[in-house]
Design a protein around this motif. Structure first.
Motif, PDB file in Angstrom:
ATOM      1  N   GLU A   1      -5.583  14.510   1.635  1.00 55.53           N
ATOM      2  CA  GLU A   1      -3.504  14.761   1.824  1.00 55.53           C
ATOM      3  C   GLU A   1      -3.395  13.725   2.395  1.00 55.53           C
ATOM      4  OE1 GLU A   1      -2.504  18.029   3.516  1.00 55.53           O
ATOM      5  OE2 GLU A   1      -3.765  19.481   1.557  1.00 55.53           O
ATOM      6  N   ARG A   2      -3.556  13.207   3.370  1.00 51.21           N
ATOM      7  CA  ARG A   2      -2.879  11.647   4.110  1.00 51.21           C
ATOM      8  C   ARG A   2      -3.234  10.572   3.316  1.00 51.21           C
ATOM      9  NH1 ARG A   2      -5.613  11.272  10.065  1.00 51.21           N
ATOM     10  NH2 ARG A   2      -4.096   9.245   9.660  1.00 51.21           N
ATOM     11  N   LEU A   3      -4.206  10.808   2.478  1.00 55.36           N
ATOM     12  CA  LEU A   3      -4.514   9.545   1.829  1.00 55.36           C
ATOM     13  C   LEU A   3      -3.730   9.260   0.359  1.00 55.36           C
ATOM     14  CD1 LEU A   3      -7.342   6.933   0.795  1.00 55.36           C
ATOM     15  CD2 LEU A   3      -8.242   8.881  -0.556  1.00 55.36           C
ATOM     16  N   VAL A   4      -3.776  10.419   0.055  1.00 54.92           N
ATOM     17  CA  VAL A   4      -2.529   9.959  -1.197  1.00 54.92           C
ATOM     18  C   VAL A   4      -1.514   9.584  -0.921  1.00 54.92           C
ATOM     19  CG1 VAL A   4      -1.528  11.413  -3.048  1.00 54.92           C
ATOM     20  CG2 VAL A   4      -4.151  12.224  -3.013  1.00 54.92           C
ATOM     21  N   ALA A   5      -0.679  10.751   0.518  1.00 53.52           N
ATOM     22  CA  ALA A   5       0.236   9.631   1.330  1.00 53.52           C
ATOM     23  C   ALA A   5       0.222   8.190   1.473  1.00 53.52           C
ATOM     24  CB  ALA A   5       1.083  11.065   1.862  1.00 53.52           C
ATOM     25  N   GLY A   6      -1.004   7.381   1.577  1.00 48.28           N
ATOM     26  CA  GLY A   6      -0.644   6.293   2.225  1.00 48.28           C
ATOM     27  C   GLY A   6      -1.325   6.114   3.766  1.00 48.28           C
ATOM     28  N   ASP A   7      -1.947   7.540   3.705  1.00 51.06           N
ATOM     29  CA  ASP A   7      -1.276   7.957   5.269  1.00 51.06           C
ATOM     30  C   ASP A   7      -2.792   7.526   6.199  1.00 51.06           C
ATOM     31  OD1 ASP A   7       1.706   7.899   5.348  1.00 51.06           O
ATOM     32  OD2 ASP A   7       1.070  10.435   5.865  1.00 51.06           O
TER      33      ASP A   7
ATOM     34  N   ALA B   1      -7.147  19.365  -7.395  1.00 52.02           N
ATOM     35  CA  ALA B   1      -7.842  20.406  -6.705  1.00 52.02           C
ATOM     36  C   ALA B   1      -7.834  20.168  -5.102  1.00 52.02           C
ATOM     37  CB  ALA B   1      -9.425  20.509  -7.227  1.00 52.02           C
ATOM     38  N   VAL B   2      -7.843  18.693  -4.828  1.00 52.74           N
ATOM     39  CA  VAL B   2      -7.740  17.469  -4.021  1.00 52.74           C
ATOM     40  C   VAL B   2      -6.336  17.668  -3.104  1.00 52.74           C
ATOM     41  CG1 VAL B   2      -9.840  17.853  -3.501  1.00 52.74           C
ATOM     42  CG2 VAL B   2      -8.560  16.265  -4.514  1.00 52.74           C
ATOM     43  N   GLY B   3      -5.630  17.866  -3.634  1.00 51.10           N
ATOM     44  CA  GLY B   3      -4.018  17.215  -3.640  1.00 51.10           C
ATOM     45  C   GLY B   3      -3.850  16.077  -4.559  1.00 51.10           C
ATOM     46  N   GLY B   4      -4.491  15.494  -5.244  1.00 53.60           N
ATOM     47  CA  GLY B   4      -4.338  14.034  -6.825  1.00 53.60           C
ATOM     48  C   GLY B   4      -3.657  15.170  -7.747  1.00 53.60           C
ATOM     49  N   TYR B   5      -3.205  14.253  -8.789  1.00 55.88           N
ATOM     50  CA  TYR B   5      -3.640  14.976 -10.636  1.00 55.88           C
ATOM     51  C   TYR B   5      -4.000  14.421 -11.251  1.00 55.88           C
ATOM     52  CZ  TYR B   5      -0.281  10.488 -10.238  1.00 55.88           C
ATOM     53  OH  TYR B   5       0.426   8.952  -9.650  1.00 55.88           O
ATOM     54  N   GLY B   6      -5.393  13.717 -11.289  1.00 55.91           N
ATOM     55  CA  GLY B   6      -5.843  12.779 -11.695  1.00 55.91           C
ATOM     56  C   GLY B   6      -7.499  12.457 -11.796  1.00 55.91           C
ATOM     57  N   GLY B   7      -7.943  11.699 -11.979  1.00 55.13           N
ATOM     58  CA  GLY B   7      -9.823  11.699 -11.056  1.00 55.13           C
ATOM     59  C   GLY B   7     -10.599  11.258 -12.038  1.00 55.13           C
ATOM     60  N   ALA B   8      -9.656  11.773 -13.172  1.00 60.32           N
ATOM     61  CA  ALA B   8     -11.044  11.436 -14.363  1.00 60.32           C
ATOM     62  C   ALA B   8     -11.126  10.074 -15.341  1.00 60.32           C
ATOM     63  CB  ALA B   8     -10.102  12.281 -15.625  1.00 60.32           C
TER      64      ALA B   8
ATOM     65  N   TRP C   1       1.421  -1.027   0.090  1.00 61.33           N
ATOM     66  CA  TRP C   1      -0.011   0.338  -0.309  1.00 61.33           C
ATOM     67  C   TRP C   1       1.379   0.848   0.148  1.00 61.33           C
ATOM     68  CZ3 TRP C   1      -4.423   0.970  -0.294  1.00 61.33           C
ATOM     69  CH2 TRP C   1      -5.291   2.305  -0.712  1.00 61.33           C
ATOM     70  N   THR C   2       1.844   1.140   0.961  1.00 62.03           N
ATOM     71  CA  THR C   2       3.173   2.487   0.959  1.00 62.03           C
ATOM     72  C   THR C   2       3.764   2.711  -0.211  1.00 62.03           C
ATOM     73  OG1 THR C   2       3.227   2.225   3.188  1.00 62.03           O
ATOM     74  CG2 THR C   2       4.817   3.397   2.517  1.00 62.03           C
ATOM     75  N   GLN C   3       4.248   1.429  -0.843  1.00 64.56           N
ATOM     76  CA  GLN C   3       4.600   1.409  -2.123  1.00 64.56           C
ATOM     77  C   GLN C   3       3.931   1.940  -3.435  1.00 64.56           C
ATOM     78  OE1 GLN C   3       6.188  -2.579  -2.159  1.00 64.56           O
ATOM     79  NE2 GLN C   3       8.107  -2.174  -1.096  1.00 64.56           N
ATOM     80  N   LEU C   4       2.639   2.174  -3.173  1.00 68.09           N
ATOM     81  CA  LEU C   4       1.701   2.498  -4.911  1.00 68.09           C
ATOM     82  C   LEU C   4       1.740   3.501  -4.539  1.00 68.09           C
ATOM     83  CD1 LEU C   4      -1.379  -1.156  -4.516  1.00 68.09           C
ATOM     84  CD2 LEU C   4       0.269   0.034  -6.072  1.00 68.09           C
ATOM     85  N   ALA C   5       1.284   4.238  -3.030  1.00 71.39           N
ATOM     86  CA  ALA C   5       1.226   6.130  -3.007  1.00 71.39           C
ATOM     87  C   ALA C   5       2.321   6.706  -2.878  1.00 71.39           C
ATOM     88  CB  ALA C   5       0.645   5.447  -1.330  1.00 71.39           C
ATOM     89  N   ASP C   6       3.802   5.726  -2.754  1.00 69.76           N
ATOM     90  CA  ASP C   6       4.908   6.381  -3.369  1.00 69.76           C
ATOM     91  C   ASP C   6       4.895   6.093  -4.904  1.00 69.76           C
ATOM     92  OD1 ASP C   6       5.695   6.429  -0.798  1.00 69.76           O
ATOM     93  OD2 ASP C   6       6.789   5.331  -0.698  1.00 69.76           O
ATOM     94  N   LEU C   7       4.424   5.071  -5.479  1.00 72.44           N
ATOM     95  CA  LEU C   7       4.562   5.610  -6.745  1.00 72.44           C
ATOM     96  C   LEU C   7       3.928   6.540  -7.340  1.00 72.44           C
ATOM     97  CD1 LEU C   7       5.989   3.723  -8.976  1.00 72.44           C
ATOM     98  CD2 LEU C   7       3.660   2.294  -9.146  1.00 72.44           C
ATOM     99  N   GLY C   8       2.822   7.195  -6.576  1.00 75.11           N
ATOM    100  CA  GLY C   8       2.198   7.973  -7.689  1.00 75.11           C
ATOM    101  C   GLY C   8       0.744   7.430  -7.756  1.00 75.11           C
ATOM    102  N   VAL C   9       0.035   6.410  -7.357  1.00 73.13           N
ATOM    103  CA  VAL C   9      -0.885   5.790  -8.293  1.00 73.13           C
ATOM    104  C   VAL C   9      -1.893   6.045  -7.320  1.00 73.13           C
ATOM    105  CG1 VAL C   9      -2.263   2.978  -7.850  1.00 73.13           C
ATOM    106  CG2 VAL C   9       0.092   3.414  -8.121  1.00 73.13           C
ATOM    107  N   LEU C  10      -1.956   6.198  -6.036  1.00 73.67           N
ATOM    108  CA  LEU C  10      -3.364   7.235  -5.450  1.00 73.67           C
ATOM    109  C   LEU C  10      -3.961   8.040  -5.319  1.00 73.67           C
ATOM    110  CD1 LEU C  10      -2.411   5.761  -1.321  1.00 73.67           C
ATOM    111  CD2 LEU C  10      -3.870   4.311  -3.667  1.00 73.67           C
ATOM    112  N   GLY C  11      -2.655   9.590  -5.726  1.00 71.00           N
ATOM    113  CA  GLY C  11      -2.696  10.851  -6.616  1.00 71.00           C
ATOM    114  C   GLY C  11      -3.727  10.489  -7.669  1.00 71.00           C
ATOM    115  N   ALA C  12      -3.036   9.880  -8.151  1.00 70.62           N
ATOM    116  CA  ALA C  12      -3.671   9.418  -9.759  1.00 70.62           C
ATOM    117  C   ALA C  12      -5.763   9.486 -10.000  1.00 70.62           C
ATOM    118  CB  ALA C  12      -3.349   8.385 -10.817  1.00 70.62           C
ATOM    119  N   LEU C  13      -5.956   8.940  -8.884  1.00 73.39           N
ATOM    120  CA  LEU C  13      -7.587   8.697  -8.629  1.00 73.39           C
ATOM    121  C   LEU C  13      -8.476   9.540  -8.492  1.00 73.39           C
ATOM    122  CD1 LEU C  13      -6.740   5.319  -7.013  1.00 73.39           C
ATOM    123  CD2 LEU C  13      -7.177   5.018  -9.741  1.00 73.39           C
ATOM    124  N   LEU C  14      -7.045  10.655  -8.031  1.00 72.31           N
ATOM    125  CA  LEU C  14      -8.403  11.878  -7.345  1.00 72.31           C
ATOM    126  C   LEU C  14      -7.927  13.458  -7.891  1.00 72.31           C
ATOM    127  CD1 LEU C  14      -7.621  11.200  -3.404  1.00 72.31           C
ATOM    128  CD2 LEU C  14      -9.518  11.049  -4.882  1.00 72.31           C
TER     129      LEU C  14
END
Length: 381
Positions: free
Chosen positions: A115-121, A60-67, A44-57
């Motif tokens: 922000e904590r969700l995107v960071a995997g925390d 405007a809320v700290g991600g870089y995707g969400g589409a 889970w932490t490695q997926l967050a570090d890879l940017g996978v969680l951020g790609a889903l948001l």
């Protein structure tokens, strides 16, 4: 509609595929399933570090995707590898609920959670389904009643995925209206350790864990509410649409793996002195599997492309995709098992896990028949 991945999505797909090919072995998955949380915290932490969680948001809320195509790109790869980590439930479902997509913008508190969700925390779980709700999206009998400065939740939620590992539950409850009404629904952030919250956890057939959650007079401050009182239906429907696109893409990835494993097996298994893949009857069955996979891919692309459309159009395309994915997924799983023979049922063999995930995915958020009913209703509206 442009079917080609952007450069950014292509890079995300390539890096995620390499990561999962290197790290997510059958042994690693088995170890994750055996973990008390139902997943691997390290992965889970490695997926967050890879940017996978951020790609889903969204950005405007700290991600870089969400589409829609961001979600589909990620989940096709997760499905291809049979990942059991709760990315769908924690990041997509709960992330969309916190974002307030289609509703008000998130509060500073909710932005901090995102922000904590995107960071995997942060781990979250959406407690929405109930024993009598079946697949009805707004059927909620859990009540939220005022008691001075508090709101009191009473009710029961069923099959709450990731509940045991979650730091917070997002609970739907009714502040007004009848059981199936859109109006009157609210969402609340609930600490699983709060007085009156009881859980009974169990392992899921296709990996991960879920829990039955009982809310027996749980007192919350009004600030625990997400968004406006009684106006959560839009948030819930928007989040569920994103989750269904994710689940369809995940099933597509699993179908690809099931087909690949079947083709590999047919080229190595020998009978009468030659590979059984040289038999024409089996070749025809594999050809049908390949056609089914491509039909499923078209359905996923269509649903992902309409995720940001108007709710009625969005939900109609999502229902059509889920109906097709449910039917073809079942066919792919059955064919893969039959063409493999007994080895397909061996727990140590990858197909056993992949086939279970394909079959069980149909029963989340509405099976193929339910999706057909939704599509007909939305088309007639």
């Amino acid at each position: 509609m442009n079917f080609q991945l952007t450069d950014e999505r292509q890079m995300l797909q390539d890096s995620l595929r390499r990561f999962l090919a290197d790290r997510y072995t059958v042994a690693a998955r088995t170890e994750a399933i055996a973990d008390p949380s139902g997943y691997s915290p390290a992965i889970w932490t490695q997926l967050a570090d890879l940017g996978v969680l951020g790609a889903l948001l969204p950005e405007a809320v700290g991600g870089y995707g969400g589409a829609g195509f961001d979600i589909a790109t990620v989940f096709e790869e997760l499905g291809r590898a049979g990942v059991v980590e709760p990315v769908l439930d924690s990041a997509v479902l709960c992330g969309a609920l916190l974002c307030g997509l289609g509703d008000a913008q998130p509060s500073p508190r909710d932005r901090e959670y995102l922000e904590r969700l995107v960071a995997g925390d942060l781990q979250l779980a959406f407690a929405h389904g109930e024993p009598t709700s079946r697949y009805e999206r707004t059927w909620v009998e859990t009540t939220a009643t005022g008691d001075g400065q508090d709101v009191v939740l009473t009710g029961r939620k069923t099959v709450v995925v990731n509940a045991e590992a979650a730091e917070l539950l997002i609970v739907s409850a009714r502040e007004g209206g009848a059981s199936g009404d859109r109006d009157g629904l609210s969402l609340f952030l609930v600490d699983p350790q709060a007085a009156g919250v009881r859980m009974q956890g169990s392992a899921l057939l296709a990996g991960g864990r879920a829990a039955e959650v009982e809310l027996d007079g749980v007192h919350l401050p009004h600030s625990a509410r997400l968004g406006t009182a009684g106006g959560a239906a839009t948030r819930i429907e928007t989040a569920l649409a994103a989750a269904e696109v994710a689940l369809a893409a995940e099933t597509l990835g699993a179908m690809e793996t099931a087909t690949r494993l079947t083709m590999d097996y047919l080229t190595t298994r020998q009978q009468f002195g030659r590979p059984i893949g040289t038999f024409q009857a089996l070749q025809h069955r594999v050809a049908e599997m390949l056609i089914e996979v491509e039909q499923a891919r078209s359905a996923v692309i269509n649903a992902a492309g309409h995720l940001e459309d108007t709710p009625q159009t969005r939900d109609r395309h999502v229902a059509a995709a889920r109906n097709l994915i449910g039917r073809t997924g079942r066919h792919i799983a059955e064919e893969a098992i039959q063409l493999h023979g007994g080895i397909a049922m061996t727990a140590e063999y990858e197909l056993a896990h992949i086939a279970k995930r394909i079959v069980m995915a149909e029963h989340r958020f509405g099976d193929a028949d339910t999706q057909m009913e939704r599509f007909i209703d939305l088309s007639a509206a």
